[in-house]
Design a protein around this motif. Structure first.
Motif, mmCIF file in Angstrom:
data_model
loop_
_atom_site.group_PDB
_atom_site.id
_atom_site.type_symbol
_atom_site.label_atom_id
_atom_site.label_comp_id
_atom_site.label_asym_id
_atom_site.label_seq_id
_atom_site.Cartn_x
_atom_site.Cartn_y
_atom_site.Cartn_z
ATOM 1 N N LEU A 288 52.690 47.646 1.414
ATOM 2 C CA LEU A 288 52.788 48.523 0.258
ATOM 3 C C LEU A 288 53.837 47.965 -0.698
ATOM 4 C CD1 LEU A 288 52.815 52.045 2.005
ATOM 5 C CD2 LEU A 288 50.913 51.040 0.731
ATOM 6 N N ASP A 289 53.727 48.348 -1.967
ATOM 7 C CA ASP A 289 54.691 47.893 -2.976
ATOM 8 C C ASP A 289 55.647 48.994 -3.405
ATOM 9 O OD1 ASP A 289 53.476 45.208 -3.326
ATOM 10 O OD2 ASP A 289 51.787 46.377 -4.087
ATOM 11 N N LEU A 290 55.240 50.262 -3.196
ATOM 12 C CA LEU A 290 56.062 51.393 -3.610
ATOM 13 C C LEU A 290 55.716 52.580 -2.720
ATOM 14 C CD1 LEU A 290 56.874 52.611 -7.192
ATOM 15 C CD2 LEU A 290 55.895 54.228 -5.561
ATOM 16 N N ILE A 291 56.725 53.330 -2.318
ATOM 17 C CA ILE A 291 56.481 54.553 -1.560
ATOM 18 C C ILE A 291 57.297 55.691 -2.159
ATOM 19 C CG2 ILE A 291 55.914 53.368 0.592
ATOM 20 C CD1 ILE A 291 58.715 54.058 1.624
ATOM 21 N N GLU A 292 56.731 56.886 -2.107
ATOM 22 C CA GLU A 292 57.445 58.066 -2.597
ATOM 23 C C GLU A 292 57.968 58.872 -1.411
ATOM 24 O OE1 GLU A 292 56.057 61.536 -2.922
ATOM 25 O OE2 GLU A 292 54.133 61.200 -1.957
ATOM 26 N N ARG A 293 58.919 59.735 -1.705
ATOM 27 C CA ARG A 293 59.556 60.621 -0.732
ATOM 28 C C ARG A 293 60.089 59.874 0.488
ATOM 29 N NH1 ARG A 293 55.537 65.699 -0.454
ATOM 30 N NH2 ARG A 293 54.164 64.329 -1.646
ATOM 31 N N VAL A 294 60.944 58.917 0.226
ATOM 32 C CA VAL A 294 61.684 58.261 1.299
ATOM 33 C C VAL A 294 62.597 59.300 1.950
ATOM 34 C CG1 VAL A 294 63.425 56.486 1.801
ATOM 35 C CG2 VAL A 294 61.640 56.052 0.095
ATOM 36 N N LEU A 295 62.709 59.274 3.266
ATOM 37 C CA LEU A 295 63.624 60.193 3.944
ATOM 38 C C LEU A 295 65.062 59.843 3.585
ATOM 39 C CD1 LEU A 295 62.096 60.419 7.540
ATOM 40 C CD2 LEU A 295 61.766 61.985 5.623
ATOM 41 N N ALA A 296 65.881 60.876 3.405
ATOM 42 C CA ALA A 296 67.291 60.634 3.097
ATOM 43 C C ALA A 296 67.959 59.825 4.204
ATOM 44 C CB ALA A 296 68.010 61.961 2.897
ATOM 45 N N THR A 297 67.506 60.030 5.437
ATOM 46 C CA THR A 297 68.085 59.287 6.565
ATOM 47 C C THR A 297 67.689 57.810 6.563
ATOM 48 O OG1 THR A 297 66.231 60.145 7.873
ATOM 49 C CG2 THR A 297 68.342 61.273 8.090
ATOM 50 N N ASP A 298 66.731 57.425 5.721
ATOM 51 C CA ASP A 298 66.298 56.025 5.636
ATOM 52 C C ASP A 298 66.903 55.294 4.437
ATOM 53 O OD1 ASP A 298 64.722 55.973 7.923
ATOM 54 O OD2 ASP A 298 62.943 56.721 6.883
ATOM 55 N N PRO B 87 67.315 43.246 1.312
ATOM 56 C CA PRO B 87 67.449 42.588 0.000
ATOM 57 C C PRO B 87 66.147 42.518 -0.791
ATOM 58 C CG PRO B 87 67.502 40.972 1.777
ATOM 59 C CD PRO B 87 67.564 42.312 2.432
ATOM 60 N N LYS B 88 65.016 42.747 -0.126
ATOM 61 C CA LYS B 88 63.720 42.667 -0.810
ATOM 62 C C LYS B 88 63.245 44.027 -1.317
ATOM 63 C CE LYS B 88 62.038 38.551 1.625
ATOM 64 N NZ LYS B 88 60.940 37.974 2.437
ATOM 65 N N LEU B 89 64.051 45.074 -1.097
ATOM 66 C CA LEU B 89 63.659 46.413 -1.515
ATOM 67 C C LEU B 89 64.648 46.989 -2.517
ATOM 68 C CD1 LEU B 89 62.576 48.006 1.903
ATOM 69 C CD2 LEU B 89 61.174 46.756 0.252
ATOM 70 N N ARG B 90 64.158 47.929 -3.305
ATOM 71 C CA ARG B 90 64.988 48.645 -4.267
ATOM 72 C C ARG B 90 64.772 50.150 -4.069
ATOM 73 N NH1 ARG B 90 66.496 44.326 -4.178
ATOM 74 N NH2 ARG B 90 66.703 42.762 -5.815
ATOM 75 N N LEU B 91 65.840 50.922 -4.247
ATOM 76 C CA LEU B 91 65.760 52.376 -4.114
ATOM 77 C C LEU B 91 66.158 53.028 -5.426
ATOM 78 C CD1 LEU B 91 65.448 54.783 -1.951
ATOM 79 C CD2 LEU B 91 67.944 54.840 -2.060
ATOM 80 N N THR B 92 65.374 53.997 -5.870
ATOM 81 C CA THR B 92 65.741 54.770 -7.057
ATOM 82 C C THR B 92 65.777 56.247 -6.680
ATOM 83 O OG1 THR B 92 63.485 55.199 -7.859
ATOM 84 C CG2 THR B 92 64.509 53.117 -8.514
ATOM 85 N N LYS B 93 66.606 57.004 -7.388
ATOM 86 C CA LYS B 93 66.649 58.432 -7.117
ATOM 87 C C LYS B 93 66.950 59.209 -8.390
ATOM 88 C CE LYS B 93 71.465 58.615 -5.450
ATOM 89 N NZ LYS B 93 72.324 59.056 -4.311
ATOM 90 N N HIS C 83 60.775 50.604 -3.634
ATOM 91 C CA HIS C 83 59.732 49.645 -4.007
ATOM 92 C C HIS C 83 60.207 48.219 -3.762
ATOM 93 C CE1 HIS C 83 61.760 48.510 -7.790
ATOM 94 N NE2 HIS C 83 61.991 49.791 -7.981
ATOM 95 N N THR C 84 59.259 47.320 -3.714
ATOM 96 C CA THR C 84 59.566 45.912 -3.544
ATOM 97 C C THR C 84 60.321 45.376 -4.762
ATOM 98 O OG1 THR C 84 58.576 43.709 -3.379
ATOM 99 C CG2 THR C 84 57.267 45.377 -4.454
ATOM 100 N N ASP C 85 61.137 44.349 -4.544
ATOM 101 C CA ASP C 85 61.859 43.760 -5.680
ATOM 102 C C ASP C 85 60.932 42.977 -6.603
ATOM 103 O OD1 ASP C 85 61.338 41.584 -4.051
ATOM 104 O OD2 ASP C 85 63.393 40.810 -4.054
ATOM 105 N N ARG C 86 59.671 42.831 -6.195
ATOM 106 C CA ARG C 86 58.676 42.194 -7.064
ATOM 107 C C ARG C 86 58.251 43.114 -8.205
ATOM 108 N NH1 ARG C 86 54.126 42.093 -4.379
ATOM 109 N NH2 ARG C 86 53.136 40.791 -5.968
ATOM 110 N N LEU C 87 58.472 44.421 -8.034
ATOM 111 C CA LEU C 87 58.056 45.387 -9.044
ATOM 112 C C LEU C 87 59.160 45.559 -10.075
ATOM 113 C CD1 LEU C 87 55.848 47.461 -9.883
ATOM 114 C CD2 LEU C 87 57.156 49.163 -8.604
ATOM 115 N N GLU C 88 58.812 45.383 -11.336
ATOM 116 C CA GLU C 88 59.774 45.509 -12.431
ATOM 117 C C GLU C 88 59.354 46.626 -13.374
ATOM 118 O OE1 GLU C 88 59.689 41.648 -14.232
ATOM 119 O OE2 GLU C 88 61.141 40.814 -12.811
#
Length: 505
Positions: A235-245, A253-259, A482-487
């Protein structure tokens, strides 16, 4: 022989070029926390469906990161002095996915369906529209039954999504099986519980800002599995990441988190008048409900379940919102007062409560914390874990004494309150009914001045928090990884994945 060799080399080169061209197609794969409901803007109720709609069904208006209204299929709007006529200018040169033109007649057709279809869930949002007039090919006039200040905010969501009249005529109530809208992507296929596939619409009005060719939405209920797929590259992007994750994502280093703090909330509904399950002290005595509220420690819930990442709350807008009522801050736990109220209400021993809870890891955890906290004040929560769709039906049927649910939120407070608070409202599962609360809501709808509206909401807050059928626990962070490939991804308070400007490296 040399000629044969040259032909072979040329064939290989052409084959490689064709293959390279095929692989050059960009494909965004999005992991959803549940399977969307019907892909029909008039009939849909699911949060994840709105995420899919963000790619296929443009609206008359949208919101930006600061909740300002911005144009989408509409260019502008103007409200008459008496507040009962709203004139909307439409964007020229827009086409639906079936090639039909978007114009005033088409806008009228969609809005009429939203308002008048018997099974419409948009009626509660824009039912104030009395009639729609086509002023010219790119102008509509909405004639309202009464002034309605939240109207444009409602048209920045499903109530403002435009559908092809030709497709609606051909498919009727089956429109959701193959939706035809005017968004940047057109529907390709759906396999229930597996995937929804959309592809770039070549004639989109803003096509220069669409850089990804294809999107596949995959429902994966288990948050751990969603994250594992993201980490593995499935997958390239996921929604509703658990706060514990959060740490797991940030350490990769290959992932980015937004909130972004959600417009929505998680709440508890007391059954106060919805059938036999309301016949108990919790349903019939506001003092017992107040005691239950005072037995809770919202900040502790946040720390224990969400690692302190969420925002404790006690209202239908979050503490950062312009309409939050500062005079009613998040209450502190007060066991002595809770026990005193229980004694005053004549409740002795432990009060058993049928507690309906949706089957998600976070809600299960919250339910267990609530069970432990409220026990100290004399409550005995009997947790009943139920799948989301079933829980919704149980809630609608009044088959609960206490129901934990979540609402994805709207930018205007009216969209978060009236559907839950007023007599007979679609999601007033507890069947609370107070004519004064109803009257204040209508008064707030008729006023456009924010200060005057907020003053009315202060009165609603004072009365509803004291005796209403819902209490509010927290406002989630909209955690998207999401992956760091996504801009180009921008976190939004409504949690929608807007595709304009997204690029895959």
């Amino acid at each position: 022989m040399k000629q044969v060799a040259r032909r072979l080399m040329l064939a290989l080169a052409l084959g490689f070029a064709t293959s390279s061209g095929a692989f050059a197609q960009t494909h965004l794969r999005v992991g959803l926390a549940d399977d969307p409901d019907v892909l029909d803007p008039t009939l849909s109720r699911s949060y994840t469906t709105r995420i899919v709609f963000a790619s296929i069904c443009d609206k008359l208006f949208d919101i930006d990161e600061k909740l300002n209204i911005v144009p989408q299929l509409a260019l502008s709007h103007e409200t008459s002095a008496d507040g009962k006529t709203v004139t909307i200018k439409l964007r020229p040169g827009v086409k639906f996915h079936d090639g039909e033109p978007f114009n005033a007649e088409a806008a009228k057709y969609s809005l009429d369906r939203h308002v008048n279809l018997k099974t419409s869930f948009r009626k509660a949002e824009i039912g104030v529209i009395d009639s729609i007039a086509v002023a010219d090919p790119l102008t509509i006039k909405l004639n309202l039954k009464a002034p309605f200040s939240p109207l444009v905010n409602q048209l920045a969501d499903r109530a403002g999504m435009m559908m092809s009249p030709k497709a609606l005529e051909a498919t009727g109530d089956k429109f959701g099986l193959k939706p035809v809208c005017a968004g940047p992507y057109k529907f390709v296929e759906r396999v229930e519980q597996d995937k929804i596939v959309v592809e770039k619409f070549a004639d989109y009005w803003n096509k220069d800002q669409i850089f990804i060719d294809k999107i596949t939405y995959r429902p994966i209920i288990d948050a751990t599995v969603r994250l594992a797929n993201l980490r593995a590259g499935g997958l390239d992007l996921i929604e509703r990441v658990l706060a514990t994750d959060i740490k797991t994502v940030r350490d990769n280093p290959k992932l980015r988190l937004t909130k972004a703090v959600s417009l929505g909330f998680t709440s508890l509904t007391f059954n106060v008048a919805a059938g036999p399950k309301s016949e108990n002290p919790l349903g019939k005595d506001p003092r017992v409900r107040r005691a239950f509220d005072l037995s809770l420690d919202r900040e502790a819930i946040n720390q224990v379940v969400f690692n302190g990442e969420f925002v404790p709350g006690n209202q239908w807008v979050n503490p950062q919102h312009a309409y939050y009522q500062q005079a009613f801050p998040v209450p502190k736990r007060d066991l002595d007062k809770a026990k005193a109220l229980m004694k005053e209400a004549g409740v002795t021993g432990r009060l058993p409560i049928d507690f309906l809870v949706q089957n998600t890891p976070e809600m299960r955890s919250v339910a267990e914390v609530l069970q432990a906290m409220s026990a100290d004040a004399g409550f005995d929560l009997k947790i009943r874990i139920t799948e989301a769709a079933t829980a919704l039906k149980e809630g609608e049927a009044g088959n609960f004494q206490l129901y934990m649910n979540w609402w994805s939120g709207r930018s205007d407070p009216d969209g978060n309150s009236i559907i839950h608070h007023v007599c007979g409202a679609p999601q007033n599962y507890g069947h609370y009914c107070d004519k004064q609360i109803d009257a204040w809501h209508q008064e707030a709808r008729a006023i456009s001045d924010p200060a005057r509206r907020k003053a009315i909401y202060e009165k609603i807050t004072a009365k509803y928090l004291a005796e209403g059928s819902m209490i509010y626990l927290y406002h989630p962070q909209m955690l998207i990884a999401h992956t760091d490939r996504l801009e180009g991804y921008k976190p939004m308070p409504d949690g929608m994945v807007r595709v304009i400007g997204l690029k895959l490296k």
